[in-house]
Design a protein around this motif. Structure first.
Motif, PDB file in Angstrom:
ATOM      1  N   GLU A 214      21.625 -16.432 -12.106  1.00  0.00           N
ATOM      2  CA  GLU A 214      22.387 -17.534 -13.026  1.00  0.00           C
ATOM      3  C   GLU A 214      22.315 -17.128 -14.355  1.00  0.00           C
ATOM      4  OE1 GLU A 214      24.224 -19.690 -11.795  1.00  0.00           O
ATOM      5  OE2 GLU A 214      24.494 -20.674 -13.776  1.00  0.00           O
ATOM      6  N   LEU A 215      21.114 -16.604 -14.900  1.00  0.00           N
ATOM      7  CA  LEU A 215      21.046 -16.351 -16.261  1.00  0.00           C
ATOM      8  C   LEU A 215      21.877 -15.157 -16.918  1.00  0.00           C
ATOM      9  CD1 LEU A 215      17.148 -16.605 -17.428  1.00  0.00           C
ATOM     10  CD2 LEU A 215      19.229 -17.636 -18.547  1.00  0.00           C
ATOM     11  N   ARG A 216      21.888 -14.268 -15.870  1.00  0.00           N
ATOM     12  CA  ARG A 216      22.516 -13.219 -16.128  1.00  0.00           C
ATOM     13  C   ARG A 216      24.106 -13.121 -16.469  1.00  0.00           C
ATOM     14  NH1 ARG A 216      19.874 -10.309 -12.012  1.00  0.00           N
ATOM     15  NH2 ARG A 216      18.325  -9.096 -13.201  1.00  0.00           N
ATOM     16  N   ARG A 217      24.549 -14.449 -15.921  1.00  0.00           N
ATOM     17  CA  ARG A 217      26.032 -14.637 -16.241  1.00  0.00           C
ATOM     18  C   ARG A 217      26.088 -15.028 -17.824  1.00  0.00           C
ATOM     19  NH1 ARG A 217      27.124 -18.093 -11.192  1.00  0.00           N
ATOM     20  NH2 ARG A 217      27.647 -19.830 -12.652  1.00  0.00           N
ATOM     21  N   ARG A 218      25.013 -15.573 -18.422  1.00  0.00           N
ATOM     22  CA  ARG A 218      25.053 -15.850 -19.780  1.00  0.00           C
ATOM     23  C   ARG A 218      24.321 -14.709 -20.703  1.00  0.00           C
ATOM     24  NH1 ARG A 218      23.946 -22.173 -18.545  1.00  0.00           N
ATOM     25  NH2 ARG A 218      24.393 -21.959 -16.397  1.00  0.00           N
ATOM     26  N   TYR A 220      23.965 -10.702 -21.186  1.00  0.00           N
ATOM     27  CA  TYR A 220      24.217  -9.543 -20.610  1.00  0.00           C
ATOM     28  C   TYR A 220      24.850  -8.561 -21.858  1.00  0.00           C
ATOM     29  CZ  TYR A 220      28.792 -11.687 -21.245  1.00  0.00           C
ATOM     30  OH  TYR A 220      29.944 -12.566 -21.773  1.00  0.00           O
ATOM     31  N   SER A 221      24.514  -7.252 -21.449  1.00  0.00           N
ATOM     32  CA  SER A 221      24.847  -6.093 -22.505  1.00  0.00           C
ATOM     33  C   SER A 221      26.568  -5.991 -22.647  1.00  0.00           C
ATOM     34  CB  SER A 221      24.506  -5.014 -22.391  1.00  0.00           C
ATOM     35  OG  SER A 221      24.628  -4.390 -21.121  1.00  0.00           O
ATOM     36  N   THR A 222      27.191  -5.511 -23.507  1.00  0.00           N
ATOM     37  CA  THR A 222      28.441  -5.346 -23.548  1.00  0.00           C
ATOM     38  C   THR A 222      28.821  -3.718 -23.495  1.00  0.00           C
ATOM     39  OG1 THR A 222      28.519  -5.730 -26.064  1.00  0.00           O
ATOM     40  CG2 THR A 222      29.270  -7.455 -24.764  1.00  0.00           C
ATOM     41  N   GLU A 223      29.901  -3.320 -23.541  1.00  0.00           N
ATOM     42  CA  GLU A 223      30.132  -1.870 -23.482  1.00  0.00           C
ATOM     43  C   GLU A 223      29.859  -0.942 -24.789  1.00  0.00           C
ATOM     44  OE1 GLU A 223      30.951  -0.227 -20.395  1.00  0.00           O
ATOM     45  OE2 GLU A 223      30.362  -2.093 -19.805  1.00  0.00           O
ATOM     46  N   ASP A 224      29.646  -1.834 -25.870  1.00  0.00           N
ATOM     47  CA  ASP A 224      29.835  -1.214 -27.218  1.00  0.00           C
ATOM     48  C   ASP A 224      28.260  -1.095 -27.795  1.00  0.00           C
ATOM     49  OD1 ASP A 224      29.458  -3.942 -27.486  1.00  0.00           O
ATOM     50  OD2 ASP A 224      30.918  -4.263 -28.926  1.00  0.00           O
ATOM     51  N   GLY A 225      27.279  -1.333 -27.106  1.00  0.00           N
ATOM     52  CA  GLY A 225      25.901  -1.216 -27.604  1.00  0.00           C
ATOM     53  C   GLY A 225      25.386  -2.592 -28.122  1.00  0.00           C
ATOM     54  N   GLY A 226      26.223  -3.895 -28.060  1.00  0.00           N
ATOM     55  CA  GLY A 226      25.894  -4.980 -28.249  1.00  0.00           C
ATOM     56  C   GLY A 226      25.713  -5.994 -27.086  1.00  0.00           C
ATOM     57  N   PHE A 227      25.638  -7.149 -27.244  1.00  0.00           N
ATOM     58  CA  PHE A 227      25.237  -8.133 -26.016  1.00  0.00           C
ATOM     59  C   PHE A 227      25.695  -9.424 -26.286  1.00  0.00           C
ATOM     60  CE2 PHE A 227      21.766  -7.492 -29.011  1.00  0.00           C
ATOM     61  CZ  PHE A 227      21.314  -8.739 -29.389  1.00  0.00           C
ATOM     62  N   ARG A 228      25.551 -10.300 -25.311  1.00  0.00           N
ATOM     63  CA  ARG A 228      25.916 -11.891 -25.510  1.00  0.00           C
ATOM     64  C   ARG A 228      24.847 -12.705 -24.880  1.00  0.00           C
ATOM     65  NH1 ARG A 228      28.956  -9.629 -27.998  1.00  0.00           N
ATOM     66  NH2 ARG A 228      31.247  -9.707 -27.886  1.00  0.00           N
ATOM     67  N   THR A 229      24.604 -13.820 -25.479  1.00  0.00           N
ATOM     68  CA  THR A 229      23.540 -14.511 -25.142  1.00  0.00           C
ATOM     69  C   THR A 229      23.714 -16.132 -25.364  1.00  0.00           C
ATOM     70  OG1 THR A 229      22.204 -14.652 -27.350  1.00  0.00           O
ATOM     71  CG2 THR A 229      21.674 -12.993 -26.001  1.00  0.00           C
ATOM     72  N   SER A 230      24.926 -16.366 -25.755  1.00  0.00           N
ATOM     73  CA  SER A 230      25.111 -17.721 -26.027  1.00  0.00           C
ATOM     74  C   SER A 230      25.175 -18.615 -24.912  1.00  0.00           C
ATOM     75  CB  SER A 230      26.080 -17.975 -27.187  1.00  0.00           C
ATOM     76  OG  SER A 230      27.634 -17.270 -26.317  1.00  0.00           O
ATOM     77  N   GLY A 231      25.170 -20.084 -25.060  1.00  0.00           N
ATOM     78  CA  GLY A 231      25.499 -20.956 -24.210  1.00  0.00           C
ATOM     79  C   GLY A 231      24.551 -21.356 -23.027  1.00  0.00           C
ATOM     80  N   ILE A 232      23.310 -21.237 -23.569  1.00  0.00           N
ATOM     81  CA  ILE A 232      22.212 -21.560 -22.655  1.00  0.00           C
ATOM     82  C   ILE A 232      21.473 -22.997 -22.970  1.00  0.00           C
ATOM     83  CG2 ILE A 232      19.890 -20.913 -21.594  1.00  0.00           C
ATOM     84  CD1 ILE A 232      20.755 -17.964 -22.314  1.00  0.00           C
ATOM     85  N   ASP A 233      21.571 -23.833 -21.861  1.00  0.00           N
ATOM     86  CA  ASP A 233      20.761 -24.966 -22.050  1.00  0.00           C
ATOM     87  C   ASP A 233      19.667 -24.972 -21.118  1.00  0.00           C
ATOM     88  OD1 ASP A 233      19.868 -27.507 -21.777  1.00  0.00           O
ATOM     89  OD2 ASP A 233      21.797 -28.525 -21.283  1.00  0.00           O
ATOM     90  N   TRP A 234      18.605 -24.627 -21.669  1.00  0.00           N
ATOM     91  CA  TRP A 234      17.391 -24.437 -20.928  1.00  0.00           C
ATOM     92  C   TRP A 234      16.985 -25.591 -19.826  1.00  0.00           C
ATOM     93  CZ3 TRP A 234      15.902 -19.844 -19.679  1.00  0.00           C
ATOM     94  CH2 TRP A 234      16.208 -18.729 -20.787  1.00  0.00           C
ATOM     95  N   THR A 235      17.447 -27.038 -20.163  1.00  0.00           N
ATOM     96  CA  THR A 235      17.095 -27.942 -19.463  1.00  0.00           C
ATOM     97  C   THR A 235      17.989 -27.911 -17.886  1.00  0.00           C
ATOM     98  OG1 THR A 235      18.959 -29.294 -20.088  1.00  0.00           O
ATOM     99  CG2 THR A 235      16.914 -29.623 -21.191  1.00  0.00           C
TER     100      THR A 235
END
Ligand SMILES: [Fe+2]
Length: 552
Positions: A214-218, A220-235
């Motif tokens: 479930e976390l991996r959907r939010r 994850y790494s991108t193809e250009d050496g970067g990544f995404r992490t936004s939009g997580i509500d830990w509750t």
């Protein structure tokens, strides 16, 4: 070329002095002010400077502020953007920019005689990168990876050092941040943000990563050496834990899931970087590089044949990086870091004067290492104060609490001395040449406790105090040519017990910075149930204090 490095803006204020490319001194302000982490990591504390650490670094080299050629400040306000534009919810962030812009003037006030025109801003992640890429041994060519909570507008740098040049190959713009992802969870689990992330890592080994998919959907790494992490509500994943509440299996499962997703994403970033450079060496810094479990997976599963992590990988290390970077840019070849003992130290005569002032009974044994080994073999707890203090968060045999690893109750005993949670492991120090006999699946040597190893099954019952619940141990290997007194203590302990391992944890009590000066050591010894204090060549025994009754 005399360059002073300053870290002040976010947290762990620190200073470092580099003279002609050589690291002369480095220290965190907390060791002087006795306030853990120096200050709270808040925008309105961004003006606070490491005044005492900087003053000491200069004094250590016999310099006055007017003697400095350059000052590197590890944040560049010209690269900052408003928090809203970065997608951050940080209404006071503009104060950071303002204080950073004024830092040259503030520094000139704090260090009278300093010319504010000598202060240069160094991009935050360039400072982190330089602290690793220039400080690692044999690192004239190597890749460097930096990940932390945030810098000016990014949270990451992937780059390469070639000679004295440092190239940036990729950087991830905020709000995406693996450091903030982990920090947010740290706060959600009831721990202190920008401080207690290692507790989440320890808690992870008690859980199951059942929410990783479930976390991996939010995250994850991108193809250009970067990544995404936004939009997580830990509750959505588990209820928040109050600081005084017990943790549940749900908390441990979320920690395990986040840890796994962090590791997987880091591995993707490392593979991308290797694809760009093909280097053998990877150096790392930034707060995320203190995650020794993730570092170990990068060693085991990543493509680089050599991985080196800067021991002061958190923001404190950016003082070192800013100074080394400006030195290198001005033609001084950087000398690799020989050890983390860059802080304060005292002569034997000075230490004895402290003991006389404190009016405690002390002795000077023929061999302090052997006297300590004998006490440890009798299951005593020892406060060990030797040489110059460590720069960075780990005790590496200079300001340590030591104990016998063969008694499982010593973990609880030490956590009680330090007032820590009982799920926190303590770590073993081991002679470098003996380490592969006992531990596997990690890099050797490992002098800075930045990797975890598996304990061989036949050793787990012999050294239970240092084996974590999952069979791992965060070892420190001791090179007898670099640390002869620590090595002698380890050999003396093995002669008596057959165990080449001693428990090593930092010398401090709950919520306080590590002991730094002799007074701190005496205060810690006086207030905690420690049996023996080894202060340089001298020892103070608790039983002698009791025998004298009046302490005089
Ligand atoms: Fe940082």
């Amino acid at each position: 070329m005399r360059v002073l490095g300053i870290n002040a803006l976010f947290h762990d204020p620190s200073a470092c002095l580099v003279v002609d490319g050589k690291l002369v001194a480095a220290a965190e302000e907390e060791r002087f002010s006795r306030r853990k982490h120096g200050k709270r990591p808040l925008p309105f504390s961004a003006w606070e400077l490491p005044e005492q650490a900087a003053t000491w670094c200069l004094a250590q080299a016999g310099l006055r502020p007017s003697d400095v050629d350059l000052v590197g400040y590890s944040y560049d306000p010209a690269l900052a953007e408003p928090a809203d534009a970065l997608g951050l919810n940080d209404p006071w962030d503009h104060l950071r920019q303002m204080y950073a812009r004024e830092a040259p003037g503030f520094l000139a006030e704090a260090l009278p005689g300093l010319d504010p025109a000598k202060v240069q801003f160094v991009q935050h992640h360039v400072a982190h990168a330089a602290s690793a890429a220039y400080a690692a041994p044999n690192s004239a060519t190597g890749s460097v990876l930096v990940l932390d909570g945030r810098g000016e507008a990014t949270s990451h740098l992937a780059g390469q050092r070639v000679g004295n040049e440092l190239r940036t190959l990729a950087s991830q713009r905020l709000p995406h941040s693996l450091g903030l992802f982990y920090e947010d969870l740290t706060a959600h689990l009831g721990f202190l943000r920008s401080s207690d992330e290692y507790k989440v890592m320890a808690l992870a080994s008690y859980g199951s990563p059942r929410m990783a998919a479930e976390l991996r959907r939010r995250v994850y790494s991108t193809e250009d050496g970067g990544f995404r992490t936004s939009g997580i509500d830990w509750t959505e994943f588990c209820p928040p834990r109050g600081a005084d509440e017990a943790w549940t299996s749900a908390h441990a499962d979320v920690a395990a899931s986040a840890q796994l997703v962090l590791e997987d994403t880091l591995l993707d970033l490392v593979r991308w970087l290797h694809g760009q450079t093909g280097d053998e060496l990877l150096t790392m810094a930034g707060g995320t590089a203190l995650n020794c479990v993730a570092n170990s997976r990068i060693v085991r599963e990543g493509p680089f044949s050599r991985v080196w992590v800067q021991p002061a990988a958190g923001d404190a290390g950016t003082a070192l990086g800013a100074a080394v970077y400006l030195s290198a840019m001005h033609g001084a070849d950087p000398e690799p870091m020989a050890g983390a003992d860059l802080g304060r130290g005292w002569s034997d005569a000075e230490l004895e004067a402290w003991l006389k002032t404190a009016a405690v009974p002390y002795e000077r044994p023929d061999d302090v290492a052997d006297a300590v080994a004998a006490a440890l073999a009798q299951n005593q707890i020892v406060a060990w104060f030797q040489g110059r203090a460590e720069f960075g968060p780990r005790a590496l045999g200079h300001r340590s609490l030591l104990a016998h690893p063969g008694h499982s109750g010593n973990l609880e005993r030490l956590n009680d001395v330090k007032g820590r949670e009982q799920f926190r492991p303590v770590a073993p120090m081991v002679l470098a040449e003996r380490a592969p006999d006992i531990f596997t699946s990690g890099p050797f040597p490992s002098p800075y406790m930045l990797f975890v190893h598996d304990t061989k099954p036949e050793w787990r019952d012999r050294i239970p105090a240092v084996v974590h619940v999952d069979g791992t141990a965060r070892i420190q290997t001791v090179d007898s040519t670099v640390e002869p007194v620590v090595a002698a203590m380890l050999r003396g302990f093995e002669r008596r017990t057959g165990l080449p391992v001693v428990v090593n944890t930092s010398l401090n009590t709950a919520g306080r910075p590590m002991v730094d000066d002799p007074r701190d050591a005496l205060e810690c010894f006086g207030s905690a149930p420690v049996d023996l204090l080894a202060l340089g060549p001298f020892v103070v025994r608790r039983e002698a204090l009791f025998r004298r009754g009046d302490g005089r």
